[in-house]
Design an enzyme around this catalytic site. Structure first.
Site, PDB file in Angstrom:
ATOM      1  N   SER A  68      26.480  26.831  27.334  1.00 49.84           N
ATOM      2  CA  SER A  68      26.857  27.947  26.460  1.00 49.84           C
ATOM      3  C   SER A  68      27.076  29.263  27.205  1.00 49.84           C
ATOM      4  O   SER A  68      27.676  30.171  26.653  1.00 49.84           O
ATOM      5  CB  SER A  68      25.797  28.145  25.373  1.00 49.84           C
ATOM      6  OG  SER A  68      24.586  28.599  25.942  1.00 49.84           O
ATOM      7  N   HIS A 107      21.284  33.726  26.646  1.00 53.16           N
ATOM      8  CA  HIS A 107      22.528  34.275  26.101  1.00 53.16           C
ATOM      9  C   HIS A 107      22.635  35.763  26.427  1.00 53.16           C
ATOM     10  O   HIS A 107      21.699  36.357  26.952  1.00 53.16           O
ATOM     11  CB  HIS A 107      22.607  34.064  24.589  1.00 53.16           C
ATOM     12  CG  HIS A 107      22.970  32.655  24.222  1.00 53.16           C
ATOM     13  ND1 HIS A 107      22.926  32.191  22.945  1.00 53.16           N
ATOM     14  CD2 HIS A 107      23.357  31.598  24.977  1.00 53.16           C
ATOM     15  CE1 HIS A 107      23.285  30.909  22.912  1.00 53.16           C
ATOM     16  NE2 HIS A 107      23.547  30.533  24.142  1.00 53.16           N
ATOM     17  N   ASP A 133      24.350  34.459  17.609  1.00 56.62           N
ATOM     18  CA  ASP A 133      23.197  33.550  17.542  1.00 56.62           C
ATOM     19  C   ASP A 133      22.370  33.660  16.268  1.00 56.62           C
ATOM     20  O   ASP A 133      21.290  33.078  16.200  1.00 56.62           O
ATOM     21  CB  ASP A 133      22.269  33.818  18.737  1.00 56.62           C
ATOM     22  CG  ASP A 133      22.882  33.410  20.049  1.00 56.62           C
ATOM     23  OD1 ASP A 133      23.820  32.593  20.046  1.00 56.62           O
ATOM     24  OD2 ASP A 133      22.416  33.916  21.090  1.00 56.62           O
TER      25      ASP A 133
END
Length: 190
Positions: A68, A107, A133
């Site tokens: 990701s 992230h 998210d």
């Protein structure tokens, strides 16, 4: 013609007869081995706790488990984290844990929300993901707080692949432990 072996000859042990080795030890040797093992384990725990204090992060080292964050980080990269309160965080890559999940998520902070009272909240998103998210956070939570995140300070590429392989293939983990144990026993015998 087949020759019979001499009675009473001693065949070398394979090094895997752990219980036989333990029975041969006197109490002092056994205590010494247990103490060595305890020292190794406690040293590892002290190093880990020291890293927690130095970095201010509950998890000072993590492995990237998904794609990701590509191209910034790849699956298997090992990240070093800090969580110092004075660090600016907008646009930074952070690691956070979601309540109810054991695995931390790596992230980027895409939005910072600062209230008048000084509270700062963050919204994150994976670089390789289409949406933010909020779907990953616990139910009813729309933002992360400073205490929830650790900032990525450095990384070693692909070093964490061993962790991923051991999680994906548990038999490999046990085989690796068996090989390491056999190696230690064989080194001790020589």
């Amino acid at each position: 013609m087949v020759r019979a072996g001499v009675v009473g000859t001693h065949l070398p042990t394979s090094g895997l007869d752990i219980f036989g080795d333990l029975r041969k030890m006197n109490k002092r040797q056994l205590y010494y081995q247990v103490l060595n093992f305890a020292m190794i384990v406690s040293s590892a725990l002290m190093i880990w706790k020291g890293l927690i204090v130095l970095t201010g992060s509950e998890t000072p080292i993590v492995v990237v488990l998904s794609g990701s964050m590509e191209p910034a980080f790849h699956r298997g990269d090992l990240l070093f984290l800090t969580n110092f309160q004075e660090d600016p965080i907008a646009g930074e890559i952070v690691v956070f844990k979601v309540e109810g999940r054991d695995i931390p998520i790596v992230h980027r902070v895409i939005k910072v929300h600062e209230k008048d009272n000084g509270d700062i909240k963050f919204l994150t998103k994976g670089d390789n993901n289409e949406i933010d998210d909020r779907g990953l956070y616990k139910e009813g939570q729309n933002w992360l707080e400073k205490k929830d995140v650790g900032r990525a300070r450095g990384f070693l590429p692909y070093v964490g692949m061993v962790t991923i392989i051991m999680n994906n293939y548990p038999k490999f983990k046990y085989a690796l432990l068996a090989v390491m144990g056999a190696y230690v026993l064989l080194k001790r015998e020589s």
